[in-house]
Design a protein around this motif. Structure first.
Motif, short mmCIF file in Angstrom:
data_model
loop_
_atom_site.label_atom_id
_atom_site.label_comp_id
_atom_site.label_asym_id
_atom_site.label_seq_id
_atom_site.Cartn_x
_atom_site.Cartn_y
_atom_site.Cartn_z
N ARG A 76 0.85 -1.19 0.00
CA ARG A 76 0.00 0.00 0.00
C ARG A 76 0.89 1.25 0.00
NH1 ARG A 76 -4.59 -1.11 -1.79
NH2 ARG A 76 -5.41 0.81 -0.86
N PHE A 77 0.58 2.17 -0.87
CA PHE A 77 1.31 3.44 -0.96
C PHE A 77 0.56 4.49 -0.13
CE2 PHE A 77 2.57 0.99 -4.60
CZ PHE A 77 3.93 1.26 -4.72
N VAL A 78 1.31 5.17 0.74
CA VAL A 78 0.70 6.11 1.69
C VAL A 78 0.20 7.35 0.95
CG1 VAL A 78 1.04 7.52 3.75
CG2 VAL A 78 2.21 5.31 3.52
N SER A 79 -1.07 7.61 1.09
CA SER A 79 -1.65 8.81 0.48
C SER A 79 -2.10 9.82 1.53
CB SER A 79 -2.84 8.43 -0.41
OG SER A 79 -3.82 7.72 0.35
N LYS A 80 -2.42 9.32 2.74
CA LYS A 80 -2.87 10.21 3.80
C LYS A 80 -1.69 11.01 4.35
CE LYS A 80 -5.59 10.21 8.06
NZ LYS A 80 -6.28 9.37 9.06
N GLY A 81 -1.81 12.35 4.35
CA GLY A 81 -0.76 13.21 4.86
C GLY A 81 0.34 13.47 3.86
N ALA A 82 0.29 12.85 2.67
CA ALA A 82 1.32 13.06 1.65
C ALA A 82 1.03 14.34 0.89
CB ALA A 82 1.36 11.87 0.69
N PRO A 83 2.07 14.93 0.25
CA PRO A 83 1.84 16.11 -0.58
C PRO A 83 0.75 15.83 -1.63
CG PRO A 83 4.17 15.72 -0.29
CD PRO A 83 3.49 14.55 0.31
N GLN A 84 0.10 16.88 -2.09
CA GLN A 84 -1.06 16.71 -2.95
C GLN A 84 -0.74 15.92 -4.22
OE1 GLN A 84 -4.05 17.54 -2.06
NE2 GLN A 84 -5.06 16.92 -3.95
N ASP A 85 0.38 16.29 -4.88
CA ASP A 85 0.73 15.61 -6.13
C ASP A 85 1.08 14.15 -5.87
OD1 ASP A 85 3.08 16.72 -4.83
OD2 ASP A 85 4.19 15.84 -6.51
N LEU A 86 1.82 13.89 -4.78
CA LEU A 86 2.20 12.51 -4.46
C LEU A 86 1.00 11.71 -3.94
CD1 LEU A 86 4.86 11.02 -4.64
CD2 LEU A 86 5.22 11.45 -2.21
N LYS A 87 0.07 12.39 -3.28
CA LYS A 87 -1.14 11.73 -2.79
C LYS A 87 -1.94 11.13 -3.95
CE LYS A 87 -5.44 12.72 -0.31
NZ LYS A 87 -6.24 13.76 0.37
N LYS A 88 -2.14 11.93 -5.00
CA LYS A 88 -2.89 11.44 -6.17
C LYS A 88 -2.16 10.29 -6.86
CE LYS A 88 -6.38 14.29 -6.05
NZ LYS A 88 -7.76 13.80 -5.84
N LEU A 89 -0.84 10.40 -6.93
CA LEU A 89 -0.05 9.34 -7.57
C LEU A 89 -0.17 8.04 -6.77
CD1 LEU A 89 1.91 8.76 -9.92
CD2 LEU A 89 3.78 9.32 -8.36
N ASN A 90 -0.04 8.13 -5.46
CA ASN A 90 -0.13 6.93 -4.61
C ASN A 90 -1.53 6.32 -4.65
OD1 ASN A 90 2.52 7.17 -3.89
ND2 ASN A 90 2.13 8.12 -1.90
N GLU A 91 -2.55 7.17 -4.70
CA GLU A 91 -3.91 6.67 -4.83
C GLU A 91 -4.09 5.90 -6.14
OE1 GLU A 91 -6.39 10.06 -4.43
OE2 GLU A 91 -6.34 10.07 -2.22
N GLY A 92 -3.46 6.42 -7.19
CA GLY A 92 -3.50 5.72 -8.48
C GLY A 92 -2.80 4.37 -8.42
N PHE A 93 -1.62 4.33 -7.76
CA PHE A 93 -0.90 3.06 -7.61
C PHE A 93 -1.73 2.05 -6.81
CE2 PHE A 93 3.42 5.41 -7.98
CZ PHE A 93 3.32 5.36 -9.36
N ASN A 94 -2.35 2.54 -5.74
CA ASN A 94 -3.18 1.65 -4.91
C ASN A 94 -4.36 1.10 -5.70
OD1 ASN A 94 -1.56 1.96 -2.64
ND2 ASN A 94 -2.71 3.73 -1.89
N LEU A 95 -4.95 1.95 -6.55
CA LEU A 95 -6.08 1.51 -7.38
C LEU A 95 -5.64 0.43 -8.36
CD1 LEU A 95 -9.04 1.91 -8.21
CD2 LEU A 95 -8.26 3.69 -9.81
N VAL A 96 -4.46 0.62 -8.98
CA VAL A 96 -3.92 -0.39 -9.91
C VAL A 96 -3.67 -1.71 -9.17
CG1 VAL A 96 -1.96 -1.00 -11.37
CG2 VAL A 96 -2.93 1.29 -11.49
N ASN A 97 -3.06 -1.62 -7.98
CA ASN A 97 -2.80 -2.83 -7.20
C ASN A 97 -4.09 -3.55 -6.83
OD1 ASN A 97 -0.06 -2.67 -7.24
ND2 ASN A 97 0.17 -1.77 -5.21
N ASP A 98 -5.13 -2.77 -6.47
CA ASP A 98 -6.42 -3.38 -6.12
C ASP A 98 -7.02 -4.11 -7.32
OD1 ASP A 98 -6.22 -2.42 -3.56
OD2 ASP A 98 -7.47 -0.64 -3.93
N LYS A 99 -6.94 -3.50 -8.48
CA LYS A 99 -7.48 -4.12 -9.70
C LYS A 99 -6.73 -5.39 -10.05
CE LYS A 99 -10.90 -1.45 -10.95
NZ LYS A 99 -12.27 -1.99 -11.05
#
Length: 449
Positions: A76-99
């Motif tokens: 899991r890539f940390v998105s909570k508390g991360a910078p805005q640009d990195l938060k969106k990127l990590n959320e995308g990575f997590n979504l790919v991993n979930d799929k």
């Protein structure tokens, strides 16, 4: 939207870096040491900020690609508390991993489902690498059929049972073969088929092995039961009156011997009884000859003939008897040049039997007619049909009319349709029945083209 925000933030940082470097340049030109120091410190700080701002995205992507490389999609890539640009990127990575985890889970379920099915079926299945002989998968059925333990390479079987290995793994079974194998001293009849596929420059073979020995024995046993049941019925129907008459004659003769004067033999009765015995004996002989005729048809002599010639021969034979009973006979042939590969003598006999059956079903029917037609229904089959508008065949006996000696006619032998079915099987064809009570019957003969 995220990309625009990232670009804007990077643009601001580059402007600030440019301002800091400009301040350093002005400080040098104006010989202002303080401006040079402050501008230099700001430029270095902004430069490291830009470096960190850019590289943290690449570090995140490296981490993601590393997890993909090692199939670690649980990360899991940390998105909570991360910078805005990195938060969106990590959320995308997590979504790919979930799929990917969902897809893998579905594939695993499908694999387990398929594995359970292949374990349940009684057909032996084995898949192996053709070059190395390594076994990818083998179900319990093939181990049970061949009486072998689990093994990782087919070379194991070559060492343990070389004859079995040669028959199953070295012979060509692409078209499917019925072969006999010896397992633990018993000879089994098995159906073997195979297919080959390639993946990543490797060639694999799948072999299917079905034990048809039990099926053949069961079918043979059922066939014998049906045949013996019919034969017993027919023979008992003839023997019972013969036995009864013989007992009566024996009793009369015994009584006459005891007291010839009081118990006179009636010659007329004797002749009638002996005549009945003779008649029933002849019936038994006819039954035996009929059975023998059914058993004789074991091979055919096929040749290409014009169906039009076949119809002409049938018409010459059957039209006079049908006309005498006011039954119209029609022939339908869409293509006069249509040919068919058959044993013309046997198929002629089949058509005659079907027409005779249709004639019997047309008694007391107004506008009685029989239609004989032929057409090519696909590139692989030619159909010959015999259609009548007679009384039809009751639904409850449609499945038994092809059983030898089954008949609903008073003087029938029960051989015609069973013989027709046997002849069609020798032609590798099919005989199909469609009948509706009080509407008529259609018999369809399908021949491979």
């Amino acid at each position: 939207m995220t990309y625009k925000k990232y670009s804007f933030a990077l643009f601001i940082r580059l402007i600030l870096l440019s301002i800091a470097l400009t301040a350093v340049a002005f400080g040098i030109s104006l010989r202002e040491l303080l401006l040079v120091v402050i501008g230099g410190i700001l430029a270095i700080s902004i430069f490291f900020n830009i470096y960190k701002f850019i590289t943290r995205r690449f570090i995140a992507m490296d981490d993601f690609f590393e997890s993909v490389k090692y199939n670690d999609f649980s990360r899991r890539f940390v998105s909570k508390g991360a910078p805005q640009d990195l938060k969106k990127l990590n959320e995308g990575f997590n979504l790919v991993n979930d799929k990917i985890r969902e897809i893998n889970s579905n594939k695993e379920m499908q694999y387990l489902y398929l594995q359970k099915i292949l374990e349940i079926v009684d057909v032996g299945i084995i898949s192996y690498n053709q070059k190395t002989g390594d076994v990818l998968w083998a179900n319990d059925a093939i181990k049970k059929t061949l009486s072998i333990p689990s093994f990782k390479n087919i070379k194991f079987l070559k060492k343990r049972k070389p004859e079995l290995f040669e028959t199953i793994f070295e012979m060509n079974h692409l078209t499917g073969n019925s072969v006999s194998i010896t397992v633990d001293g018993d000879t089994l009849k098995v159906l073997v088929s195979e297919t080959v596929f390639s993946e990543n420059e490797h060639s694999f073979k799948i072999i299917l092995l079905q034990n048809i020995d039990e099926t053949l024995n069961q079918n043979e046993s059922e066939a014998w039961k049906k045949l013996l049941s019919v034969m017993t019925h027919e023979i008992m129907n003839s023997i019972a009156p013969i036995s009864s008459l013989a007992d009566t004659l024996e009793y009369q003769i015994a009584e006459n011997r005891k007291n010839p004067d009081e118990n006179l033999l009636d010659i007329a009765d004797l002749e009638e009884a002996i005549g009945s015995i003779k008649k029933r004996s002849e019936g038994l002989m006819k039954f035996a000859k009929t059975y023998r005729s059914l058993n004789k048809v074991t091979h055919i002599n096929r040749e290409n003939i014009y169906i039009n010639d076949l119809f002409t021969s049938i018409e010459r034979l059957m039209r006079p008897s049908l006309q005498s009973q006011n039954i119209n006979l029609y022939f339908e042939l869409s293509n006069p040049k249509l040919q068919i590969l058959i044993d013309s003598y046997l198929i002629e006999q089949v058509l005659i039997n079907l027409i005779v059956n249709a004639r019997d079903a047309l008694q007391y029917i107004e506008n009685a007619k029989i239609i004989i037609s032929a057409k090519s229904i696909t590139d692989n089959f030619i159909s010959l049909q015999v259609v009548d508008n007679g009384k039809g065949i009751p639904q409850e006996i449609q499945e038994t009319i092809f059983v030898p000696f089954f008949t609903t006619k008073k003087n029938g032998s029960g051989i015609g349709l069973s013989l027709a079915k046997q002849i069609m099987m020798l032609h590798k064809g099919k005989i199909q029945l469609k009948s509706t009570k009080e509407q008529g019957t259609t018999i369809n003969l399908l021949f491979p083209n």
